[in-house]
Design a protein around this motif. Structure first.
Motif, PDB file in Angstrom:
ATOM      1  N   LYS A  67       0.854  -1.181   0.000  1.00 28.63           N
ATOM      2  CA  LYS A  67       0.000   0.000   0.000  1.00 28.63           C
ATOM      3  C   LYS A  67       0.890   1.231   0.000  1.00 28.63           C
ATOM      4  CE  LYS A  67      -3.845  -1.827   2.764  1.00 28.63           C
ATOM      5  NZ  LYS A  67      -5.021  -0.948   2.663  1.00 28.63           N
ATOM      6  N   ILE A  68       0.439   2.273  -0.638  1.00 29.83           N
ATOM      7  CA  ILE A  68       1.140   3.549  -0.602  1.00 29.83           C
ATOM      8  C   ILE A  68       0.337   4.499   0.280  1.00 29.83           C
ATOM      9  CG2 ILE A  68       1.936   5.516  -1.952  1.00 29.83           C
ATOM     10  CD1 ILE A  68       3.503   3.147  -2.681  1.00 29.83           C
ATOM     11  N   MET A  69       1.006   5.099   1.240  1.00 31.33           N
ATOM     12  CA  MET A  69       0.307   6.015   2.129  1.00 31.33           C
ATOM     13  C   MET A  69       0.204   7.399   1.494  1.00 31.33           C
ATOM     14  SD  MET A  69       1.722   4.885   5.749  1.00 31.33           S
ATOM     15  CE  MET A  69       0.287   5.760   6.363  1.00 31.33           C
ATOM     16  N   ALA A  70      -0.577   8.248   2.145  1.00 25.99           N
ATOM     17  CA  ALA A  70      -0.829   9.586   1.612  1.00 25.99           C
ATOM     18  C   ALA A  70       0.481  10.351   1.404  1.00 25.99           C
ATOM     19  CB  ALA A  70      -1.743  10.356   2.568  1.00 25.99           C
ATOM     20  N   ASP A  71       1.445  10.164   2.284  1.00 26.66           N
ATOM     21  CA  ASP A  71       2.687  10.927   2.193  1.00 26.66           C
ATOM     22  C   ASP A  71       3.737  10.231   1.323  1.00 26.66           C
ATOM     23  OD1 ASP A  71       3.261   8.818   3.755  1.00 26.66           O
ATOM     24  OD2 ASP A  71       4.001   9.951   5.475  1.00 26.66           O
ATOM     25  N   GLY A  72       3.368   9.162   0.647  1.00 27.60           N
ATOM     26  CA  GLY A  72       4.284   8.521  -0.280  1.00 27.60           C
ATOM     27  C   GLY A  72       5.028   7.329   0.290  1.00 27.60           C
ATOM     28  N   ARG A  73       4.908   7.116   1.590  1.00 26.17           N
ATOM     29  CA  ARG A  73       5.583   5.954   2.160  1.00 26.17           C
ATOM     30  C   ARG A  73       4.928   4.675   1.682  1.00 26.17           C
ATOM     31  NH1 ARG A  73       5.554   7.818   8.378  1.00 26.17           N
ATOM     32  NH2 ARG A  73       3.500   8.537   7.699  1.00 26.17           N
ATOM     33  N   ARG A  74       5.726   3.642   1.555  1.00 27.15           N
ATOM     34  CA  ARG A  74       5.226   2.368   1.067  1.00 27.15           C
ATOM     35  C   ARG A  74       5.256   1.345   2.191  1.00 27.15           C
ATOM     36  NH1 ARG A  74       8.446  -1.395  -3.225  1.00 27.15           N
ATOM     37  NH2 ARG A  74       9.873  -1.327  -1.464  1.00 27.15           N
ATOM     38  N   VAL A  75       4.196   0.583   2.324  1.00 28.64           N
ATOM     39  CA  VAL A  75       4.165  -0.511   3.289  1.00 28.64           C
ATOM     40  C   VAL A  75       3.931  -1.801   2.527  1.00 28.64           C
ATOM     41  CG1 VAL A  75       3.065  -1.466   5.335  1.00 28.64           C
ATOM     42  CG2 VAL A  75       3.152   1.007   5.024  1.00 28.64           C
ATOM     43  N   ILE A  76       4.890  -2.709   2.585  1.00 26.99           N
ATOM     44  CA  ILE A  76       4.710  -4.004   1.953  1.00 26.99           C
ATOM     45  C   ILE A  76       4.038  -4.928   2.955  1.00 26.99           C
ATOM     46  CG2 ILE A  76       5.898  -6.029   1.034  1.00 26.99           C
ATOM     47  CD1 ILE A  76       7.887  -4.255  -0.277  1.00 26.99           C
ATOM     48  N   TYR A  96      -4.802  -3.756  -2.175  1.00 19.32           N
ATOM     49  CA  TYR A  96      -3.382  -3.433  -2.250  1.00 19.32           C
ATOM     50  C   TYR A  96      -2.923  -3.530  -3.703  1.00 19.32           C
ATOM     51  CZ  TYR A  96      -4.057  -8.454  -1.667  1.00 19.32           C
ATOM     52  OH  TYR A  96      -4.536  -9.740  -1.766  1.00 19.32           O
TER      53      TYR A  96
ATOM     54  N   GLN B 140      -4.923  -5.265   7.769  1.00 22.36           N
ATOM     55  CA  GLN B 140      -3.939  -4.562   6.962  1.00 22.36           C
ATOM     56  C   GLN B 140      -3.799  -3.109   7.394  1.00 22.36           C
ATOM     57  OE1 GLN B 140      -4.084  -5.095   2.803  1.00 22.36           O
ATOM     58  NE2 GLN B 140      -3.730  -7.298   2.970  1.00 22.36           N
ATOM     59  N   SER B 147       3.449  -0.189  11.058  1.00 20.11           N
ATOM     60  CA  SER B 147       4.652  -0.081  10.247  1.00 20.11           C
ATOM     61  C   SER B 147       5.231   1.319  10.266  1.00 20.11           C
ATOM     62  CB  SER B 147       4.361  -0.450   8.790  1.00 20.11           C
ATOM     63  OG  SER B 147       4.409  -1.834   8.604  1.00 20.11           O
ATOM     64  N   ASP B 233      -6.329  12.547   2.685  1.00 24.11           N
ATOM     65  CA  ASP B 233      -6.778  12.151   1.369  1.00 24.11           C
ATOM     66  C   ASP B 233      -6.091  10.899   0.848  1.00 24.11           C
ATOM     67  OD1 ASP B 233      -4.234  13.949   0.273  1.00 24.11           O
ATOM     68  OD2 ASP B 233      -5.452  14.869   1.836  1.00 24.11           O
ATOM     69  N   GLU B 234      -6.638   9.771   1.185  1.00 26.52           N
ATOM     70  CA  GLU B 234      -6.088   8.481   0.740  1.00 26.52           C
ATOM     71  C   GLU B 234      -6.055   8.401  -0.775  1.00 26.52           C
ATOM     72  OE1 GLU B 234      -5.188   5.659   2.397  1.00 26.52           O
ATOM     73  OE2 GLU B 234      -5.511   6.327   4.448  1.00 26.52           O
ATOM     74  N   CYS B 235      -4.957   8.802  -1.377  1.00 26.49           N
ATOM     75  CA  CYS B 235      -4.869   8.773  -2.827  1.00 26.49           C
ATOM     76  C   CYS B 235      -4.461   7.374  -3.267  1.00 26.49           C
ATOM     77  CB  CYS B 235      -3.864   9.802  -3.309  1.00 26.49           C
ATOM     78  SG  CYS B 235      -2.309   9.754  -2.436  1.00 26.49           S
ATOM     79  N   SER B 244       4.348   8.795  -6.541  1.00 32.75           N
ATOM     80  CA  SER B 244       4.911   8.984  -5.201  1.00 32.75           C
ATOM     81  C   SER B 244       6.101   8.080  -4.920  1.00 32.75           C
ATOM     82  CB  SER B 244       3.829   8.757  -4.151  1.00 32.75           C
ATOM     83  OG  SER B 244       3.182   7.525  -4.397  1.00 32.75           O
ATOM     84  N   LYS B 247       8.997  10.016  -4.217  1.00 34.82           N
ATOM     85  CA  LYS B 247       8.806  11.004  -3.149  1.00 34.82           C
ATOM     86  C   LYS B 247       9.369  10.472  -1.824  1.00 34.82           C
ATOM     87  CE  LYS B 247       4.505  12.154  -3.033  1.00 34.82           C
ATOM     88  NZ  LYS B 247       3.300  12.862  -2.600  1.00 34.82           N
ATOM     89  N   ALA B 248       8.868  11.082  -0.781  1.00 36.90           N
ATOM     90  CA  ALA B 248       9.356  10.836   0.582  1.00 36.90           C
ATOM     91  C   ALA B 248       9.698   9.385   0.882  1.00 36.90           C
ATOM     92  CB  ALA B 248       8.298  11.315   1.569  1.00 36.90           C
ATOM     93  N   ARG B 249      10.894   9.188   1.362  1.00 34.14           N
ATOM     94  CA  ARG B 249      11.306   7.883   1.863  1.00 34.14           C
ATOM     95  C   ARG B 249      11.562   8.004   3.352  1.00 34.14           C
ATOM     96  NH1 ARG B 249       9.797   4.184   0.946  1.00 34.14           N
ATOM     97  NH2 ARG B 249      11.242   3.434   2.480  1.00 34.14           N
ATOM     98  N   ARG B 250      10.792   8.839   3.967  1.00 37.11           N
ATOM     99  CA  ARG B 250      10.929   9.163   5.386  1.00 37.11           C
ATOM    100  C   ARG B 250       9.994   8.287   6.202  1.00 37.11           C
ATOM    101  NH1 ARG B 250      13.151  13.062   3.368  1.00 37.11           N
ATOM    102  NH2 ARG B 250      14.870  11.617   3.539  1.00 37.11           N
TER     103      ARG B 250
END
Lengths: 252, 252
Positions: A67-76, A96, B140, B147, B233-235, B244, B247-250
DNA sequence: CGATTTATTGATGCGAGTCAAGACCAGTGG
DNA sequence: CCACTGGTCTTGACTCGCATCAATAAATCG
């Protein structure tokens, strides 16, 4: 292509009937007559939020589910391996996205047809339930990992899971391959690539694992790995849980 | 007691038949004629690892669902509220233990009978699937929370979920009650009680929530809460996920 | 009312995230 | 063959959020 699909469909239904009378039928056999589809590394099988029109049997390769979160972080949230069915736990939309970690081949099956076939078969129904329960159990294990395991325990758990999968098909082989990148592993374990790397270095220093190229490692001491994974003697009976309530309230 | 149960069982089957012909049937209606069972706060409904002979409809109260790790740490994987069905996602053994947070009343139904009834009903089957998928989706979401959300985001997500549940039945009421202890919340969110407490104090200072006794709080600014929960906003469409990636890897 | 559990608040330390530099690869092309 | 390039992985120095330890404060109960 569409008409070819229809033909295959019929053949599949015939298979179902035959198998229903003679041999033990399994969920995978539904897919067996569907054409193979190839997907090169890095390509997306489907996106989160898309209408879930198909299920997939992963025939070869590895998929990452995320899943990709709103801020661009990715959770596998998981990896899929050959033999797995992708998409059994979904309503009308995918929960997902699924991407190929390495070149992948899949077979596709309509979700509606799948559900109808499975539901009408007393043999398949419990198998579907079992699959769902397995997914649920896996998800809960992951929640436990993310809730209260430290970096080293997480990496050990991950390697151990890969080892067990490998040994399921080829006992006594202790070399597991890591087709995914460190970033994939990090996003799966809720860590950073640096921490994953450091943890593996530490395990190497302890002689528990030995790197064998960038994408495979040799497990030297599986029992140590299991111990460090914090999955020691899973004391799951009622008594132990009552007893341990007054025990450690520590996190790491 | 056993014979009484048997009688209830028969009545239930009659109900099923009647409902099947006339009114829209739902999963809960299977339980409606089962006797109510009371469970006082802190008591265990079942233990992880026990044979799963029954499913339960939670009629009143709140249950916590948890696993105990080898070292005694507890992970709460979820809470159940009135109307929920407990145990739909299980094979032959419970995956977790279930305890009453407050006095609870449940109805019990044999797992085998439940599965048989549901599977033979074209109305109920999709409902069961839907339930399972909901559970999966919830799991999830929790994995995402664990996570990569920080303490404040976790607490906000938790409060927001409670608020939405509350507003589902009583719109425009912004006072939610927290029947569980801070320790329960901490074990659910993967934090410590101190951090949970501090986060809530901070939210109070910001004027987003206001404590109303120890076991209930008033949500002053629901939109702020949603924003801080990181569920903006769940994009979820495909394009955004592609965009994304660079984008951010934070993490926080 | 004291007694006990539960929650809050403060001081401190550690584990993992962050930032940055360098090492180890493929490929690709000269 | 080697130099160049872009990507992945490793390692080190530093920071910070949350866990930990400890002391009150508030709520619950006999």
């Amino acid at each position: 292509m569409l008409s070819a699909n229809s033909v295959e469909q019929v053949q599949t239904y015939n298979d179902v009937v035959v198998a229903f009378e003679a041999e033990p039928l399994c969920l995978q056999s539904l897919f067996s007559k569907q054409p193979l589809e190839q997907l090169e590394a890095g390509r997306t099988l489907f996106f989160e939020g898309d209408r879930a029109k198909h299920l997939f049997e992963l025939v070869e390769g590895v998929l990452r589910i995320f899943k990709i979160m709103a801020d661009g972080r990715r959770v596998i949230t998981g990896f899929f391996y050959p033999g797995d069915l992708v998409g059994v736990s979904l309503r009308d939309r995918y929960l997902y996205s699924a991407e190929a970690v390495v070149p992948v081949s899949v077979r596709r099956f309509g979700r509606r047809a799948f559900e109808d076939t499975v539901c009408s078969s007393p043999q398949l129904r419990p198998q579907l339930l079992a699959r769902l329960c397995d997914e649920m159990a896996t998800a809960q294990d992951q929640m436990v990992l993310l809730s209260c395991k430290n970096a080293e325990e997480r990496v050990c758990s991950f390697l151990l899971k890969l080892l067990r999968r490998k040994q399921g098909q080829d006992r006594s082989c202790s070399v597991v391959d890591l087709p995914m990148t460190r970033l994939d592993i990090a996003d799966y374990l809720g860590l950073t690539i640096e921490t994953v790397s450091r943890s593996m270095t530490k395990l190497t220093c302890k002689g528990i694992i030995a790197p064998a190229g960038r994408h495979s490692i040799c497990i030297k001491k599986a029992s140590m790995l299991a111990h460090l994974a914090g999955e020691g003697d899973e004391c799951d009976d009622g008594y132990s849980s009552v007893i341990s309530l007054d025990k450690a309230r520590r996190r790491h």
